[in-house]
Design a protein around this motif. Structure first.
Motif, PDB file in Angstrom:
ATOM      1  N   LEU A  16       0.846  -1.209   0.000  1.00 52.96           N
ATOM      2  CA  LEU A  16       0.000   0.000   0.000  1.00 52.96           C
ATOM      3  C   LEU A  16       0.873   1.248   0.000  1.00 52.96           C
ATOM      4  CD1 LEU A  16      -2.606  -1.232   2.631  1.00 52.96           C
ATOM      5  CD2 LEU A  16      -2.836  -1.271   0.140  1.00 52.96           C
TER       6      LEU A  16
ATOM      7  N   HIS B 157      -4.107   2.861  -1.673  1.00 58.16           N
ATOM      8  CA  HIS B 157      -3.776   2.558  -3.069  1.00 58.16           C
ATOM      9  C   HIS B 157      -2.536   1.661  -3.143  1.00 58.16           C
ATOM     10  CE1 HIS B 157      -6.226   6.249  -3.340  1.00 58.16           C
ATOM     11  NE2 HIS B 157      -6.757   5.602  -4.363  1.00 58.16           N
ATOM     12  N   LEU B 158      -2.385   0.970  -4.276  1.00 58.93           N
ATOM     13  CA  LEU B 158      -1.409  -0.114  -4.347  1.00 58.93           C
ATOM     14  C   LEU B 158      -0.028   0.351  -4.807  1.00 58.93           C
ATOM     15  CD1 LEU B 158      -3.664  -2.858  -6.007  1.00 58.93           C
ATOM     16  CD2 LEU B 158      -3.588  -2.094  -3.627  1.00 58.93           C
TER      17      LEU B 158
ATOM     18  N   GLY C 138       1.877  -4.437  -4.598  1.00 58.27           N
ATOM     19  CA  GLY C 138       0.454  -4.704  -4.417  1.00 58.27           C
ATOM     20  C   GLY C 138      -0.245  -4.942  -5.749  1.00 58.27           C
TER      21      GLY C 138
END
Lengths: 238, 238
Positions: free
Chosen positions: B185, B190-191, B195
């Motif tokens: 994260l 958000h990645l 991720g």
């Protein structure tokens, strides 16, 4: 319905959605605005591309709709030297020009309002080609040279100019930077993240010159920052 | 005509073609096989998504053709706490489930043969949310919590199970890894590239389970290594 940007080309197009790729960057740039459609065919020259262009574009657009733009990016394979290890990909210069003309004519006939953008082959780092050959190349000679790629780039520009088509001279553009051989080319031919970035910016600029930009294209559905926190559903009432 | 994979979701979908993004990775993976169509809408919850799903899917497919698959990835915004700084994005849990059911029903009615894949909201790193808030958040309390995201994840899985729809439990999957909060994260929500990689692999696996893989889907036009160097045009004679 979102407009479409079609990327038609060889391996430099096919791999355009790899890490740092110019196609992915375009899709990200236009993430709420346009669909980027990948039609890259590794190894293809214009002789093969001309044979398949109709099939490659089949179903790209819903009936009656044209893409906003198509990039046509061939020549790196055509420019392989005829008597070296990738000779079967070679296409003579006059035929390369005729093939490009025919591909552009096909696209313009199919979609008269579509912006067609030609892209020249990239420069070649011959040292890189010898370090990272395709398959066997015991000759000690690179299968592509920068001089040959440059001749094809000039021929591509001539076709664009005679037809009034915008063109990205990526062969010249990259060579304006010191150490272009290594900072822009991964294996003497395919693009690094830096090379992808240069190409991405050139495509965005050509699209902008044709009136196609984030400023002129409508966003698809309400943007978050335009939604009223006190009455969000107002934005979705239509 | 290439099959399509549609990505429908919130900001984690909208930014899926950024550097290292899961959407770009899917487009690269299927570069000769399928078109990946981006329909990500930053900030949207299922209440808003349900209002726009018909418009979002308009023109995605040529008449009579269905996409091979659609990912439906909402919940991160629904799970915002009602009484904190992103409260206007909050959707109560029962409504979230009903909205997911309605979105899946809409897609299944429109395209009965399409594989719909639900994705749960990702886990939340509350420390990250406080470090990287959206706008002002003087409360000192994160607008999202991992416990709330987990409840929405479980609710998403329940909808998938009752409908026989494949689901990616990215909330649980990520938390199997040490230091998931920081390696997966970017801002607690958000990645990161890591991720994105986890999510990409999960989507590829679910598609494979549904019979959609590089082994089963035909390549678009002859592959370079299948072209006979001694008679290349033979591959293009049809």
């Amino acid at each position: 319905m979102r407009p479409k940007l079609v990327l038609f080309g060889d391996s430099i197009t096919e791999e355009a959605f790899g890490d740092g790729g110019w196609g992915a960057a375009l899709a990200h740039h236009f993430s709420r605005t346009a669909d980027v459609v990948l039609r890259g065919y590794s190894g293809y020259n214009t002789r093969w591309a001309l044979r398949v262009v109709e099939r490659a574009m089949d179903g790209v657009c819903v009936e009656g709709k044209s893409p906003m733009a198509v990039t046509v990016f061939f020549g790196a394979n055509d420019a392989s030297l005829a008597d070296r290890s990738s000779g079967f990909q070679h296409v003579p210069l006059p035929e390369y020009q005729n093939n490009l003309r025919a591909i552009c004519s096909f696209l313009k006939h199919l979609w008269p309002s579509t912006v067609v953008i030609l892209i020249t082959p990239p420069p070649i780092d011959e040292d890189g080609r010898l370090r990272y050959p395709f398959g066997d190349n015991p000759s000690g000679l690179p299968e592509r040279t920068n001089v040959s790629a440059g001749a094809y780039a000039k021929a591509c520009i001539a076709v664009a100019n005679e037809s009034g088509i915008p063109v990205i001279d990526i062969w010249s553009k990259m060579q304006q930077f010191p150490n272009w051989e290594k900072i822009f080319l991964r294996d003497g031919l395919h693009l690094t993240a830096g090379g992808n970035r240069v190409l991405f910016e050139e495509v965005v600029e050509r699209l902008r010159n044709a009136g196609l930009s984030l400023e002129t294209l409508p966003a698809d559905l309400p943007l978050f920052y335009d939604i009223d926190p006190n009455d969000p559903l107002k934005s979705f009432s239509n």
